[in-house]
Design a protein around this motif. Structure first.
Motif, short mmCIF file in Angstrom:
data_model
loop_
_atom_site.label_atom_id
_atom_site.label_comp_id
_atom_site.label_asym_id
_atom_site.label_seq_id
_atom_site.Cartn_x
_atom_site.Cartn_y
_atom_site.Cartn_z
N UNK A 1 -10.89 -9.28 -8.15
CA UNK A 1 -12.32 -9.01 -8.27
C UNK A 1 -13.08 -10.25 -8.71
N UNK A 2 -12.47 -11.09 -9.54
CA UNK A 2 -13.12 -12.35 -9.93
C UNK A 2 -13.30 -13.27 -8.73
N UNK A 3 -12.29 -13.35 -7.87
CA UNK A 3 -12.40 -14.19 -6.68
C UNK A 3 -13.44 -13.65 -5.71
N UNK A 4 -13.48 -12.33 -5.55
CA UNK A 4 -14.48 -11.74 -4.65
C UNK A 4 -15.89 -11.95 -5.19
N UNK A 5 -16.06 -11.77 -6.50
CA UNK A 5 -17.38 -11.95 -7.11
C UNK A 5 -17.82 -13.41 -7.05
N UNK A 6 -16.88 -14.33 -7.12
CA UNK A 6 -17.22 -15.75 -7.08
C UNK A 6 -17.74 -16.17 -5.71
N UNK A 7 -17.14 -15.63 -4.65
CA UNK A 7 -17.56 -16.00 -3.30
C UNK A 7 -18.70 -15.13 -2.78
N UNK A 8 -18.80 -13.88 -3.26
CA UNK A 8 -19.84 -12.97 -2.81
C UNK A 8 -20.49 -12.29 -4.01
N UNK A 9 -21.45 -12.94 -4.64
CA UNK A 9 -22.07 -12.37 -5.85
C UNK A 9 -22.84 -11.08 -5.60
N UNK A 10 -23.20 -10.79 -4.34
CA UNK A 10 -23.99 -9.60 -4.06
C UNK A 10 -23.16 -8.32 -4.13
N UNK A 11 -21.84 -8.43 -4.15
CA UNK A 11 -20.98 -7.25 -4.25
C UNK A 11 -21.00 -6.74 -5.69
N UNK A 12 -21.35 -5.47 -5.87
CA UNK A 12 -21.51 -4.92 -7.21
C UNK A 12 -20.61 -3.73 -7.50
N UNK A 13 -19.96 -3.16 -6.49
CA UNK A 13 -19.12 -1.99 -6.73
C UNK A 13 -17.89 -2.05 -5.84
N UNK A 14 -16.86 -1.31 -6.24
CA UNK A 14 -15.60 -1.31 -5.50
C UNK A 14 -14.98 0.08 -5.57
N UNK A 15 -14.32 0.45 -4.48
CA UNK A 15 -13.55 1.69 -4.39
C UNK A 15 -12.12 1.29 -4.05
N UNK A 16 -11.17 1.77 -4.83
CA UNK A 16 -9.78 1.34 -4.72
C UNK A 16 -8.93 2.49 -4.21
N UNK A 17 -8.05 2.16 -3.27
CA UNK A 17 -7.07 3.12 -2.77
C UNK A 17 -5.69 2.50 -2.88
N UNK A 18 -4.74 3.28 -3.38
CA UNK A 18 -3.41 2.75 -3.63
C UNK A 18 -2.37 3.81 -3.34
N UNK A 19 -1.10 3.38 -3.34
CA UNK A 19 -0.01 4.34 -3.18
C UNK A 19 0.40 4.87 -4.55
N UNK A 20 1.47 5.65 -4.59
CA UNK A 20 1.83 6.38 -5.80
C UNK A 20 2.95 5.73 -6.60
N UNK A 21 3.07 4.42 -6.54
CA UNK A 21 4.06 3.74 -7.37
C UNK A 21 3.67 3.91 -8.84
N UNK A 22 4.66 4.00 -9.72
CA UNK A 22 4.40 4.30 -11.13
C UNK A 22 3.47 3.29 -11.78
N UNK A 23 3.61 2.01 -11.46
CA UNK A 23 2.78 1.00 -12.12
C UNK A 23 1.33 1.09 -11.68
N UNK A 24 1.05 1.69 -10.51
CA UNK A 24 -0.32 1.90 -10.06
C UNK A 24 -0.87 3.23 -10.58
N UNK B 1 -5.51 7.78 -4.79
CA UNK B 1 -4.11 7.57 -4.46
C UNK B 1 -3.76 8.40 -3.23
N UNK B 2 -2.97 7.82 -2.34
CA UNK B 2 -2.63 8.51 -1.11
C UNK B 2 -1.73 9.70 -1.41
N UNK B 3 -1.76 10.67 -0.53
CA UNK B 3 -0.95 11.87 -0.69
C UNK B 3 0.53 11.54 -0.50
N UNK B 4 1.42 12.29 -1.14
CA UNK B 4 2.86 12.06 -0.93
C UNK B 4 3.23 12.22 0.54
N UNK B 5 4.14 11.39 1.00
CA UNK B 5 4.61 11.39 2.39
C UNK B 5 3.48 11.09 3.37
N UNK B 6 2.50 10.32 2.91
CA UNK B 6 1.38 9.96 3.77
C UNK B 6 1.78 8.81 4.69
#
Length: 287
Positions: free
Chosen positions: A100-123, A148-153
């Motif tokens: 997010x720091x790298x994205x904000x540095x190159x594109x300051x106009x970006x103000x929000x983010x939506x994150x999608x991830x798998x179901x690994x324990x650390x995520x 987070x994506x559904x199981x077996x997605x």
């Protein structure tokens, strides 16, 4: 995920007992037509069946065909490679903060983010979800929701790019090169002009020896797949936009998490630019 070190000419005695190289793939996609300043929720943009039918009728009467409509997108791919690190929520929070720091540095106009991830324990853990609140305040990009994506997605964009990157690495390996460390992995990713839109970084967490914070817990967290960040708490759903959800106040969560510093090394002179792409309609022919 893990990548087993490999040499171009490797004896059988070195094949067993390997320690894998950790690498994390992140695909950042930006919709150019999306208004980042708008606070309108997704539910306000819903259209019922009757309104949609009337809209399609009006469109056909006006002679406008929706088969050729396209949406413009742009994307970047980040690959963080570690010689040695723990696959825990502290590492994930550090990587997310760096992206997010790298994205904000190159594109300051970006103000929000939506994150999608798998179901690994650390995520899919309470520590990662709580750390995202502090990352939003630190980077200036507000994380609105984590899904987070559904199981077996099905496979996602990260899995697809992992296959392309591995193919490029295999080509580099066949030219009598070794891939036994994070720096060699980064060099292999950028070989042959690299993969379009991909930036590989050899990383190391600076203060990972610091004492870890008290773990945060959310009961039955594996049953929830959608987490929305509100001012008064964390709103969780089992399925997106189904029911009112469960609101967990911030006072019940340990929000004072430590965000570690990330030391990264890339290829000198490499410029990481957005890649423009179009989303075609389902009825449009694909060559």
């Amino acid at each position: 995920m893990k990548f087993l070190p490999i040499k171009s000419r490797e004896p059988q005695s070195e094949f067993f007992g390997k320690r894998g190289i950790s690498w994390h793939i992140t695909v950042v996609s930006d919709n150019n037509t999306f208004d980042t300043d708008s606070d309108v929720s997704d539910s306000s943009q819903e259209v019922n069946d009757h309104e949609m039918t009337d809209l399609l009728k009006k469109t056909k009467m006006m002679g406008v065909s929706n088969e050729t409509e396209t949406k413009n997108f742009r994307y970047k791919v980040f690959v963080h490679v570690f010689d040695q690190c723990s696959q825990d929520s502290e590492t994930i929070g550090t990587i997310l903060n760096d992206i997010l720091c790298r994205v904000k540095e190159t594109d300051p106009q970006i103000k929000s983010a939506f994150i999608r991830s798998d179901n690994v324990d650390c995520y899919h853990s309470a520590n990662t979800l709580v750390s995202a609140k502090q990352i939003s305040e630190k980077t200036g990009i507000a994380i609105r929701r984590i899904d987070f994506c559904d199981p077996q997605d099905d496979k996602g964009p990260c899995d697809r790019y992992a296959a392309v990157i591995k193919s490029n690495i295999r080509r580099y390996l066949n030219e009598n090169h070794n891939i036994t460390s994070a720096s060699e992995f980064v060099e292999a990713c950028h070989s042959h002009k690299g993969v379009k839109g991909v930036l590989a970084l050899g990383c190391q967490i600076a203060n990972n020896a610091q004492k870890k914070d008290i773990k945060c817990k959310i009961k039955q967290i594996t049953d929830y797949f959608n987490f929305e960040y509100l001012i008064n708490g964390l709103l969780v759903h089992r399925s997106w936009n189904v029911g009112s959800g469960l609101l967990i106040p911030w006072l019940q969560l340990n929000c004072n998490r430590s965000i570690f510093n990330l030391i990264s090394r890339g290829i000198e002179g490499f410029v990481h630019e957005w890649v423009q792409t179009n989303e075609h309609s389902a009825n449009q022919n694909v060559d």
